[in-house]
Design a protein around this motif. Structure first.
Motif, PDB file in Angstrom:
ATOM      1  N   SER A  25       0.859  -1.181   0.000  1.00 48.27           N
ATOM      2  CA  SER A  25       0.000   0.000   0.000  1.00 48.27           C
ATOM      3  C   SER A  25       0.889   1.222   0.000  1.00 48.27           C
ATOM      4  N   ASN A  26       0.935   1.919  -1.124  1.00 49.69           N
ATOM      5  CA  ASN A  26       1.743   3.137  -1.188  1.00 49.69           C
ATOM      6  C   ASN A  26       1.163   4.237  -0.313  1.00 49.69           C
ATOM      7  N   SER A  27      -0.163   4.272  -0.202  1.00 52.18           N
ATOM      8  CA  SER A  27      -0.787   5.327   0.613  1.00 52.18           C
ATOM      9  C   SER A  27      -0.486   5.143   2.104  1.00 52.18           C
ATOM     10  N   LEU A  28      -0.369   3.883   2.559  1.00 54.77           N
ATOM     11  CA  LEU A  28      -0.032   3.607   3.962  1.00 54.77           C
ATOM     12  C   LEU A  28       1.473   3.470   4.173  1.00 54.77           C
ATOM     13  N   GLY A  29       2.209   3.295   3.091  1.00 56.03           N
ATOM     14  CA  GLY A  29       3.646   3.110   3.199  1.00 56.03           C
ATOM     15  C   GLY A  29       4.017   1.752   3.772  1.00 56.03           C
ATOM     16  N   LEU A  30       3.245   0.731   3.427  1.00 54.70           N
ATOM     17  CA  LEU A  30       3.464  -0.620   3.951  1.00 54.70           C
ATOM     18  C   LEU A  30       3.619  -1.612   2.815  1.00 54.70           C
ATOM     19  N   TYR A  31       4.415  -2.645   3.058  1.00 51.08           N
ATOM     20  CA  TYR A  31       4.518  -3.752   2.117  1.00 51.08           C
ATOM     21  C   TYR A  31       4.805  -5.025   2.902  1.00 51.08           C
ATOM     22  N   GLY A  32       4.550  -6.164   2.282  1.00 54.60           N
ATOM     23  CA  GLY A  32       4.846  -7.418   2.947  1.00 54.60           C
ATOM     24  C   GLY A  32       4.289  -8.602   2.189  1.00 54.60           C
ATOM     25  N   VAL A  33       4.175  -9.697   2.900  1.00 54.75           N
ATOM     26  CA  VAL A  33       3.704 -10.942   2.310  1.00 54.75           C
ATOM     27  C   VAL A  33       2.660 -11.551   3.237  1.00 54.75           C
ATOM     28  N   ILE A  34       1.517 -11.868   2.674  1.00 57.20           N
ATOM     29  CA  ILE A  34       0.477 -12.580   3.420  1.00 57.20           C
ATOM     30  C   ILE A  34       0.842 -14.060   3.378  1.00 57.20           C
ATOM     31  N   ASP A  35       0.920 -14.689   4.542  1.00 59.30           N
ATOM     32  CA  ASP A  35       1.293 -16.109   4.597  1.00 59.30           C
ATOM     33  C   ASP A  35       0.327 -16.961   3.786  1.00 59.30           C
ATOM     34  N   LEU A  36      -0.960 -16.813   4.052  1.00 55.50           N
ATOM     35  CA  LEU A  36      -1.963 -17.641   3.388  1.00 55.50           C
ATOM     36  C   LEU A  36      -3.250 -16.852   3.220  1.00 55.50           C
ATOM     37  N   TYR A  37      -3.722 -16.796   1.988  1.00 53.03           N
ATOM     38  CA  TYR A  37      -5.053 -16.256   1.719  1.00 53.03           C
ATOM     39  C   TYR A  37      -5.928 -17.427   1.327  1.00 53.03           C
ATOM     40  N   ARG A  38      -6.927 -17.706   2.158  1.00 50.08           N
ATOM     41  CA  ARG A  38      -7.857 -18.810   1.899  1.00 50.08           C
ATOM     42  C   ARG A  38      -9.039 -18.241   1.119  1.00 50.08           C
ATOM     43  N   GLY A  39      -9.052 -18.520  -0.177  1.00 46.67           N
ATOM     44  CA  GLY A  39     -10.064 -17.972  -1.077  1.00 46.67           C
ATOM     45  C   GLY A  39     -11.476 -18.428  -0.774  1.00 46.67           C
ATOM     46  N   SER A  40     -11.628 -19.655  -0.280  1.00 47.52           N
ATOM     47  CA  SER A  40     -12.975 -20.185  -0.028  1.00 47.52           C
ATOM     48  C   SER A  40     -13.703 -19.428   1.074  1.00 47.52           C
ATOM     49  N   THR A  41     -12.955 -18.824   2.006  1.00 51.12           N
ATOM     50  CA  THR A  41     -13.575 -18.077   3.102  1.00 51.12           C
ATOM     51  C   THR A  41     -13.135 -16.609   3.143  1.00 51.12           C
ATOM     52  N   ALA A  42     -12.344 -16.195   2.133  1.00 46.40           N
ATOM     53  CA  ALA A  42     -11.786 -14.834   2.086  1.00 46.40           C
ATOM     54  C   ALA A  42     -11.103 -14.470   3.408  1.00 46.40           C
ATOM     55  N   THR A  43     -10.233 -15.369   3.866  1.00 44.49           N
ATOM     56  CA  THR A  43      -9.566 -15.216   5.161  1.00 44.49           C
ATOM     57  C   THR A  43      -8.066 -15.081   4.980  1.00 44.49           C
ATOM     58  N   LEU A  44      -7.468 -14.138   5.718  1.00 43.29           N
ATOM     59  CA  LEU A  44      -6.012 -14.021   5.778  1.00 43.29           C
ATOM     60  C   LEU A  44      -5.533 -14.815   6.978  1.00 43.29           C
ATOM     61  N   ILE A  45      -4.515 -15.644   6.779  1.00 44.63           N
ATOM     62  CA  ILE A  45      -3.998 -16.481   7.861  1.00 44.63           C
ATOM     63  C   ILE A  45      -2.514 -16.210   8.022  1.00 44.63           C
ATOM     64  N   GLU A  46      -2.123 -15.853   9.220  1.00 48.79           N
ATOM     65  CA  GLU A  46      -0.720 -15.651   9.576  1.00 48.79           C
ATOM     66  C   GLU A  46      -0.251 -16.930  10.261  1.00 48.79           C
ATOM     67  N   ARG A  47       0.670 -17.623   9.639  1.00 44.51           N
ATOM     68  CA  ARG A  47       1.125 -18.910  10.177  1.00 44.51           C
ATOM     69  C   ARG A  47       2.202 -18.714  11.236  1.00 44.51           C
ATOM     70  N   LYS A  48       2.040 -19.422  12.341  1.00 45.39           N
ATOM     71  CA  LYS A  48       2.999 -19.402  13.446  1.00 45.39           C
ATOM     72  C   LYS A  48       3.255 -20.834  13.885  1.00 45.39           C
ATOM     73  N   LEU A  49       4.471 -21.107  14.374  1.00 42.97           N
ATOM     74  CA  LEU A  49       4.804 -22.451  14.852  1.00 42.97           C
ATOM     75  C   LEU A  49       4.026 -22.775  16.111  1.00 42.97           C
ATOM     76  N   ARG A  50       4.109 -21.882  17.089  1.00 40.61           N
ATOM     77  CA  ARG A  50       3.344 -22.024  18.333  1.00 40.61           C
ATOM     78  C   ARG A  50       2.752 -20.659  18.662  1.00 40.61           C
ATOM     79  N   LEU A  51       1.503 -20.663  19.068  1.00 38.63           N
ATOM     80  CA  LEU A  51       0.862 -19.397  19.412  1.00 38.63           C
ATOM     81  C   LEU A  51      -0.019 -19.625  20.625  1.00 38.63           C
ATOM     82  N   LYS A  52       0.449 -19.132  21.774  1.00 40.91           N
ATOM     83  CA  LYS A  52      -0.322 -19.266  23.013  1.00 40.91           C
ATOM     84  C   LYS A  52      -1.164 -18.024  23.271  1.00 40.91           C
ATOM     85  N   ASN A  53      -0.662 -16.881  22.825  1.00 43.47           N
ATOM     86  CA  ASN A  53      -1.359 -15.611  22.984  1.00 43.47           C
ATOM     87  C   ASN A  53      -1.284 -14.835  21.674  1.00 43.47           C
TER      88      ASN A  53
END
Length: 112
Positions: free
Chosen positions: A68-96
C-alpha cells in the motif's frame, strides 16, 4: 522520498524495537547471531509457506505479496484462503495473540 515499512516490522516494533536494529545490522550474516532458538524454529517451520508448499487447496494462495503506497506498507500474506476470504498468519506455536500481530494483520488487510 517515501520509505515503505515491512508489515513484519510492525510486529517487531511492538514486541521489541531493538530487534529491528539487530535484524538490520546483522541481516547479511548468520541468523544464529541475532535470532533465538525459538525464532530459528519458526523460520524453519515457515519454509513450507515461503516455498508455496504448505497447502494443496486450489483456492489457497501462499506467500502473497501486498503493498500500500498510501499507507507506506509492504509485505507478504502467509496464506489467503479464497474459499472463506480469510487471511492467515502462520505461526509455529501461538499461546497468545499480541498487539503487534494484530497490527501486522491489520496492515495485511489494508494492503490486500
Amino acid at each position: 522520498m517515501n520509505v515503505n515499512i515491512a508489515l513484519s516490522t510492525l510486529n517487531d516494533f511492538i514486541f521489541c524495537p531493538y530487534s529491528i536494529y539487530l535484524h538490520n545490522v546483522y541481516m547479511e550474516t548468520d541468523e544464529d547471531i541475532f535470532k533465538t532458538t525459538v525464532q530459528l524454529s519458526g523460520t524453519n517451520a515457515h519454509k513450507a509457506t515461503d516455498s508455496k508448499k504448505g497447502s494443496s487447496r486450489g483456492c489457497d494462495i501462499l506467500s502473497l505479496p501486498v503493498c500500500s503506497n498510501s499507507l507506506g506498507l509492504y509485505g507478504v500474506i502467509d496464506l489467503y484462503r479464497g474459499s472463506t476470504a480469510t487471511l492467515i498468519e502462520r505461526k509455529l506455536r501461538l499461546k497468545n495473540i499480541f498487539r503487534g500481530q494484530l497490527y501486522q494483520l491489520w496492515g495485511e488487510c489494508n494492503c490486500f
